[in-house]
Design a protein around this motif. Structure first.
Motif, PDB file in Angstrom:
ATOM      1  N   THR A  71       0.838  -1.188   0.000  1.00  0.00           N
ATOM      2  CA  THR A  71       0.000   0.000   0.000  1.00  0.00           C
ATOM      3  C   THR A  71       0.877   1.244   0.000  1.00  0.00           C
ATOM      4  OG1 THR A  71      -1.503  -1.275   1.401  1.00  0.00           O
ATOM      5  CG2 THR A  71      -2.041   1.024   1.037  1.00  0.00           C
ATOM      6  N   VAL A  72       0.527   2.185  -0.872  1.00  0.00           N
ATOM      7  CA  VAL A  72       1.335   3.391  -1.073  1.00  0.00           C
ATOM      8  C   VAL A  72       0.428   4.614  -1.094  1.00  0.00           C
ATOM      9  CG1 VAL A  72       2.888   4.593  -2.684  1.00  0.00           C
ATOM     10  CG2 VAL A  72       3.062   2.101  -2.407  1.00  0.00           C
ATOM     11  N   ALA A  85      -6.975  14.843 -10.570  1.00  0.00           N
ATOM     12  CA  ALA A  85      -6.340  16.097 -10.981  1.00  0.00           C
ATOM     13  C   ALA A  85      -4.935  16.177 -10.408  1.00  0.00           C
ATOM     14  CB  ALA A  85      -7.161  17.290 -10.492  1.00  0.00           C
ATOM     15  N   LYS A  86      -4.074  16.918 -11.083  1.00  0.00           N
ATOM     16  CA  LYS A  86      -2.736  17.145 -10.574  1.00  0.00           C
ATOM     17  C   LYS A  86      -2.818  17.735  -9.163  1.00  0.00           C
ATOM     18  CE  LYS A  86       1.571  19.586 -11.607  1.00  0.00           C
ATOM     19  NZ  LYS A  86       2.277  20.495 -12.555  1.00  0.00           N
ATOM     20  N   GLY A  87      -2.049  17.181  -8.251  1.00  0.00           N
ATOM     21  CA  GLY A  87      -2.079  17.641  -6.863  1.00  0.00           C
ATOM     22  C   GLY A  87      -2.934  16.788  -5.954  1.00  0.00           C
ATOM     23  N   ASP A  88      -3.771  15.897  -6.517  1.00  0.00           N
ATOM     24  CA  ASP A  88      -4.538  14.965  -5.691  1.00  0.00           C
ATOM     25  C   ASP A  88      -3.586  13.991  -5.003  1.00  0.00           C
ATOM     26  OD1 ASP A  88      -6.994  16.015  -6.378  1.00  0.00           O
ATOM     27  OD2 ASP A  88      -7.460  14.473  -7.882  1.00  0.00           O
ATOM     28  N   PHE A  89      -4.010  13.514  -3.832  1.00  0.00           N
ATOM     29  CA  PHE A  89      -3.293  12.438  -3.157  1.00  0.00           C
ATOM     30  C   PHE A  89      -4.183  11.203  -3.152  1.00  0.00           C
ATOM     31  CE2 PHE A  89      -1.227  16.207  -1.446  1.00  0.00           C
ATOM     32  CZ  PHE A  89       0.106  15.844  -1.505  1.00  0.00           C
ATOM     33  N   VAL A  90      -3.576  10.033  -3.385  1.00  0.00           N
ATOM     34  CA  VAL A  90      -4.324   8.786  -3.449  1.00  0.00           C
ATOM     35  C   VAL A  90      -3.579   7.719  -2.663  1.00  0.00           C
ATOM     36  CG1 VAL A  90      -5.281   9.344  -5.717  1.00  0.00           C
ATOM     37  CG2 VAL A  90      -3.152   8.013  -5.565  1.00  0.00           C
ATOM     38  N   PHE A  91      -4.313   6.644  -2.281  1.00  0.00           N
ATOM     39  CA  PHE A  91      -3.634   5.476  -1.735  1.00  0.00           C
ATOM     40  C   PHE A  91      -4.213   4.227  -2.364  1.00  0.00           C
ATOM     41  CE2 PHE A  91      -7.231   4.878   1.120  1.00  0.00           C
ATOM     42  CZ  PHE A  91      -7.201   3.534   1.452  1.00  0.00           C
ATOM     43  N   GLY A  92      -3.381   3.209  -2.468  1.00  0.00           N
ATOM     44  CA  GLY A  92      -3.790   1.947  -3.052  1.00  0.00           C
ATOM     45  C   GLY A  92      -2.601   1.025  -3.161  1.00  0.00           C
ATOM     46  N   MET A  93      -2.824  -0.165  -3.716  1.00  0.00           N
ATOM     47  CA  MET A  93      -1.753  -1.133  -3.892  1.00  0.00           C
ATOM     48  C   MET A  93      -0.932  -0.744  -5.113  1.00  0.00           C
ATOM     49  SD  MET A  93      -0.510  -3.808  -2.406  1.00  0.00           S
ATOM     50  CE  MET A  93      -1.890  -4.350  -1.384  1.00  0.00           C
ATOM     51  N   THR A 101       2.831   4.937 -13.474  1.00  0.00           N
ATOM     52  CA  THR A 101       1.564   5.348 -14.062  1.00  0.00           C
ATOM     53  C   THR A 101       0.458   4.410 -13.602  1.00  0.00           C
ATOM     54  OG1 THR A 101       1.923   3.997 -16.041  1.00  0.00           O
ATOM     55  CG2 THR A 101       2.706   6.294 -16.097  1.00  0.00           C
ATOM     56  N   SER A 102      -0.761   4.904 -13.678  1.00  0.00           N
ATOM     57  CA  SER A 102      -1.919   4.103 -13.273  1.00  0.00           C
ATOM     58  C   SER A 102      -3.147   4.586 -14.029  1.00  0.00           C
ATOM     59  CB  SER A 102      -2.153   4.232 -11.763  1.00  0.00           C
ATOM     60  OG  SER A 102      -3.377   3.632 -11.384  1.00  0.00           O
ATOM     61  N   ALA A 103      -4.069   3.656 -14.281  1.00  0.00           N
ATOM     62  CA  ALA A 103      -5.357   4.019 -14.856  1.00  0.00           C
ATOM     63  C   ALA A 103      -6.339   4.461 -13.772  1.00  0.00           C
ATOM     64  CB  ALA A 103      -5.933   2.848 -15.642  1.00  0.00           C
ATOM     65  N   GLY A 104      -5.902   4.410 -12.503  1.00  0.00           N
ATOM     66  CA  GLY A 104      -6.748   4.852 -11.392  1.00  0.00           C
ATOM     67  C   GLY A 104      -7.554   3.750 -10.748  1.00  0.00           C
ATOM     68  N   THR A 105      -7.536   2.551 -11.334  1.00  0.00           N
ATOM     69  CA  THR A 105      -8.304   1.440 -10.766  1.00  0.00           C
ATOM     70  C   THR A 105      -7.759   1.055  -9.397  1.00  0.00           C
ATOM     71  OG1 THR A 105      -8.695   0.593 -12.998  1.00  0.00           O
ATOM     72  CG2 THR A 105      -9.105  -0.907 -11.168  1.00  0.00           C
ATOM     73  N   GLY A 106      -8.646   0.963  -8.410  1.00  0.00           N
ATOM     74  CA  GLY A 106      -8.252   0.563  -7.065  1.00  0.00           C
ATOM     75  C   GLY A 106      -7.648   1.657  -6.219  1.00  0.00           C
ATOM     76  N   LEU A 107      -7.588   2.871  -6.744  1.00  0.00           N
ATOM     77  CA  LEU A 107      -7.035   3.989  -5.984  1.00  0.00           C
ATOM     78  C   LEU A 107      -8.143   4.791  -5.313  1.00  0.00           C
ATOM     79  CD1 LEU A 107      -4.301   5.343  -8.433  1.00  0.00           C
ATOM     80  CD2 LEU A 107      -4.036   3.702  -6.555  1.00  0.00           C
ATOM     81  N   ASN A 108      -7.882   5.259  -4.113  1.00  0.00           N
ATOM     82  CA  ASN A 108      -8.826   6.082  -3.364  1.00  0.00           C
ATOM     83  C   ASN A 108      -8.172   7.421  -3.037  1.00  0.00           C
ATOM     84  OD1 ASN A 108     -11.164   4.079  -2.501  1.00  0.00           O
ATOM     85  ND2 ASN A 108      -9.241   2.975  -2.262  1.00  0.00           N
ATOM     86  N   LYS A 109      -8.918   8.494  -3.251  1.00  0.00           N
ATOM     87  CA  LYS A 109      -8.395   9.812  -2.898  1.00  0.00           C
ATOM     88  C   LYS A 109      -8.366   9.970  -1.381  1.00  0.00           C
ATOM     89  CE  LYS A 109     -10.078  12.150  -7.072  1.00  0.00           C
ATOM     90  NZ  LYS A 109     -10.915  13.261  -7.601  1.00  0.00           N
ATOM     91  N   VAL A 110      -7.374  10.708  -0.892  1.00  0.00           N
ATOM     92  CA  VAL A 110      -7.271  10.975   0.541  1.00  0.00           C
ATOM     93  C   VAL A 110      -7.129  12.472   0.749  1.00  0.00           C
ATOM     94  CG1 VAL A 110      -6.251   8.731   0.991  1.00  0.00           C
ATOM     95  CG2 VAL A 110      -4.757  10.673   0.579  1.00  0.00           C
TER      96      VAL A 110
END
Length: 331
Positions: A71-72, A85-93, A101-110
């Motif tokens: 988890t990162v 958006a640029k500047g967002d923070f996310v966490f996920g595996m 890079t990521s397509a955003g699948t499985g990521l949650n904004k924090v």
């Protein structure tokens, strides 16, 4: 160039630094629908040891000569995805890479305004979720009961103990140093503690610390400590098997006492728990944990190691008990 940490050997027994290799690759570029992430905090956890083995489990093993992952918390540095958006923070595996890079699948904004970014890897991340959801699903805690927790100064164990106090339980923790026992009592509100490294008879030590027996045992370590808890379990007791760190580096599966008689005579429920099976409940659980955190009903402890290059050593240090609370690496 982009720094990456690959797994290059499957360890026998305790992992070594030589099982990891630092490599470099070109800086990634995003395509349509993707985001560019820069790692900010990386979680190192005991369960990763199991994924280093080439064996069937609840999650696929790591591939050799490929990046490790955990988890990162990452920052969005560039986006061609309308959901981020640029500047967002996310966490996920995510991979053990500085950039990816990521397509955003499985990521949650924090939201860094609600809690520190590192908290989303601990008290508001998988460890906090593990503690909260497992207790809700299995423990059925009742006011006045005795809750015994192993690995009690760690990220999951310390959260379990605090939730137990919120529920009105007497909470006893097991850890490996007097310093950790003091932390459990002074910061996390545990009623009593056992230093397993200072006792030759864990069954007697649990009996002394839990004079009314054990109603719920939260197991993070397995082995002889689990044996001691079961020898003190009450009628209709519940055992949550969350981890077995004492066995993760064993070269052969050890044989211990046979507990079937205790389970039958005491009508004990003993159940394993995997937080990934309950992803649909993460939102409500995080909301409750965040509320308790803001109200001061729970708190958390972190051991933060700085530097991408120190991720493997931080991981190894978990098995030496060098962390207090959640072990996190700040990039």
């Amino acid at each position: 160039m982009n720094n990456v940490i690959n797994l290059v050997n499957r360890p026998t027994g305790k992992p070594q630094l030589s099982d990891f290799k630092f490599t470099e690759e070109p800086q990634p570029k995003i395509e349509d629908g993707e985001i560019l992430l820069q790692s900010k905090y990386i979680s190192v956890d005991p369960y990763l040891r199991g994924r280093m083995n080439d064996e069937e489990s609840y999650i696929p093993p790591f591939e050799l000569n490929a990046p490790m992952e955990s988890t990162v918390v990452a920052e969005v540095m560039d986006s061609k995805n309308s959901n981020f958006a640029k500047g967002d923070f996310v966490f996920g595996m995510l991979k053990w890479k500085e950039f990816q890079t990521s397509a955003g699948t499985g990521l949650n904004k924090v939201d860094p305004k609600k809690a520190s970014l590192s908290a989303y890897l601990g008290i508001l991340g998988l460890t906090g979720l593990t503690a909260y959801i497992s207790l809700e699903k299995i423990a059925d805690l009742k006011e006045g009961e005795t809750l015994l927790v192993s690995g009690a100064s760690g990220a999951v164990g310390s959260t379990v103990g605090q939730i137990g106090k919120i529920k009105g339980c007497r909470v006893v923790g097991i850890a490996g140093s007097d310093e950790k026992l003091d932390l459990m009592k002074d910061k996390f509100g545990f009623d009593e503690g056992i230093n397993y490294k200072k006792t030759d008879d864990m069954i007697a030590a649990v009996a002394e610390a839990c004079p009314n027996g054990v109603d719920v045992y939260y197991d993070n370590v397995g082995g002889e400590i689990l044996d001691a808890a079961l020898n003190n379990i009450n009628k209709n007791g519940r055992v949550i098997n969350c981890g077995a760190i004492s066995l993760y580096n064993a070269k052969q599966t050890p044989t211990g006492p046979r507990h079937e008689g205790i389970l039958v005579k005491k009508t004990v429920l003993m159940q394993g728990f995997l937080v990934r099976d309950h992803a649909k409940e993460f939102g409500n659980a995080i909301q409750q944990l965040a509320q308790w955190l803001q109200e001061g009903k729970i708190t958390h402890e972190e051991t933060i190691v700085e530097g991408f290059e120190n991720i493997p050593q931080a991981f190894l240090d978990i098995f030496e008990g060098k962390n207090k609370g959640k072990m996190v690496v700040k990039i």
